[in-house]
Design a protein around this motif. Structure first.
Motif, PDB file in Angstrom:
ATOM      1  N   LEU A 128     -22.382  19.565  19.168  1.00  0.00           N
ATOM      2  CA  LEU A 128     -21.793  18.537  20.019  1.00  0.00           C
ATOM      3  C   LEU A 128     -21.339  17.384  19.146  1.00  0.00           C
ATOM      4  O   LEU A 128     -22.128  16.844  18.367  1.00  0.00           O
ATOM      5  CB  LEU A 128     -22.810  18.047  21.050  1.00  0.00           C
TER       6      LEU A 128
ATOM      7  N   VAL B 254     -26.384  10.889  19.618  1.00  0.00           N
ATOM      8  CA  VAL B 254     -26.387  11.969  20.602  1.00  0.00           C
ATOM      9  C   VAL B 254     -27.394  13.030  20.183  1.00  0.00           C
ATOM     10  O   VAL B 254     -27.641  13.239  18.984  1.00  0.00           O
ATOM     11  CB  VAL B 254     -24.972  12.575  20.747  1.00  0.00           C
TER      12      VAL B 254
ATOM     13  N   ILE C 177     -28.739  17.135  21.499  1.00  0.00           N
ATOM     14  CA  ILE C 177     -28.578  18.280  22.389  1.00  0.00           C
ATOM     15  C   ILE C 177     -29.703  19.259  22.109  1.00  0.00           C
ATOM     16  O   ILE C 177     -30.065  19.497  20.950  1.00  0.00           O
ATOM     17  CB  ILE C 177     -27.190  18.941  22.192  1.00  0.00           C
TER      18      ILE C 177
ATOM     19  N   THR D  21     -34.701  14.560  23.953  1.00  0.00           N
ATOM     20  CA  THR D  21     -33.302  14.267  23.629  1.00  0.00           C
ATOM     21  C   THR D  21     -32.994  12.786  23.794  1.00  0.00           C
ATOM     22  O   THR D  21     -32.238  12.208  23.003  1.00  0.00           O
ATOM     23  CB  THR D  21     -32.336  15.089  24.507  1.00  0.00           C
TER      24      THR D  21
ATOM     25  N   VAL E  56     -28.335  17.165  27.225  1.00  0.00           N
ATOM     26  CA  VAL E  56     -27.660  16.209  26.341  1.00  0.00           C
ATOM     27  C   VAL E  56     -28.148  14.808  26.650  1.00  0.00           C
ATOM     28  O   VAL E  56     -28.349  14.449  27.818  1.00  0.00           O
ATOM     29  CB  VAL E  56     -26.123  16.269  26.541  1.00  0.00           C
TER      30      VAL E  56
END
Length: 227
Positions: free
Chosen positions: A111, A122, A124, A166, A221
């Motif tokens: 991602l 971020v 994932i 996450t 996510v």
């Protein structure tokens, strides 16, 4: 490279792409012309061929996205390793404005997220046979997160674990600390809501905006942007 654009419901405008990489296990990925000398050296340090191939696919995905934004061919994107080995752009080598970006991966998926307004982090994750999620939760979750986690059972409990994990990872990546802080001091929450989260660092508390989403394939996510 196969990819889809993801729409992430986040207060700050983002662009996100999810890549699904082929499961190649042969070849000489260190010779890939898209890699820098430092990246080629990194490939050769990886023990397993599977990991070497995945690393090359991920770097090509990142360079493809950044190259499209910057108007450069992928191999010409001036990537370097910054603090905690986080990839960053060498802005001195660019003539176009550089976006903030971050990347995460799970097995054969990557991602890539771009943000023009703020530093972004971020993460994932998907099911991968975590050895003992109860013990990991006890070591890394706040009391409120543990209470919410323990109230669930079975698949719901595993999903809750991945959701909290996450969210914490995205917060740390947004402020650039890696895993250098006590995760029990960072309350990211077990819910999927969007919230402002104070992230404790050696330089003081840094706030981020945090949200969660799902991606194709049952992937979870989380994305955080600096306030």
């Amino acid at each position: 490279m196969p990819r889809i654009a993801l729409v992430l419901n986040h207060p700050v405008r983002l662009q996100a792409w999810l890549f699904h990489h082929p499961r190649a296990t042969e070849g000489a990925p260190a010779d890939d012309p898209w890699l820098s000398p430092a990246e080629r050296a990194r490939v050769l340090r990886l023990r397993f061929q599977r990991d070497r191939v995945r690393y090359v696919h991920r770097r090509r995905a990142l360079r493809a996205v950044l190259g499209e934004r910057l108007g450069l061919p992928g191999p010409a994107v001036p990537l370097r390793l910054g603090l905690h080995d986080k990839p960053e752009l060498d802005t001195a080598a660019l003539t176009a404005p550089a976006p903030h970006f971050n990347m995460s991966h799970h097995e054969d998926h990557s991602l890539v997220v771009l943000c023009d307004e703020a530093e972004v982090g971020v993460d994932i994750e998907g099911e991968r046979g975590w050895p003992d999620i109860d013990a990991l939760a006890a070591m890394n979750f706040t009391p409120a997160e543990i209470a919410g986690y323990q109230a669930l059972q079975g698949a719901q409990r595993e999903s809750a674990f991945l959701r909290v994990w996450t969210r914490k990872e995205a917060c740390l990546k947004a402020v650039g600390t890696g895993l250098a802080i006590d995760l029990k001091a960072l309350h990211a929450g077990i819910e999927t809501d969007t919230r402002e989260v104070p992230v404790p660092t050696d330089a003081g508390t840094r706030p981020v905006l945090l949200s969660s989403a799902t991606a194709p394939g049952g992937l979870l996510v989380a994305v955080a942007t600096r306030c």
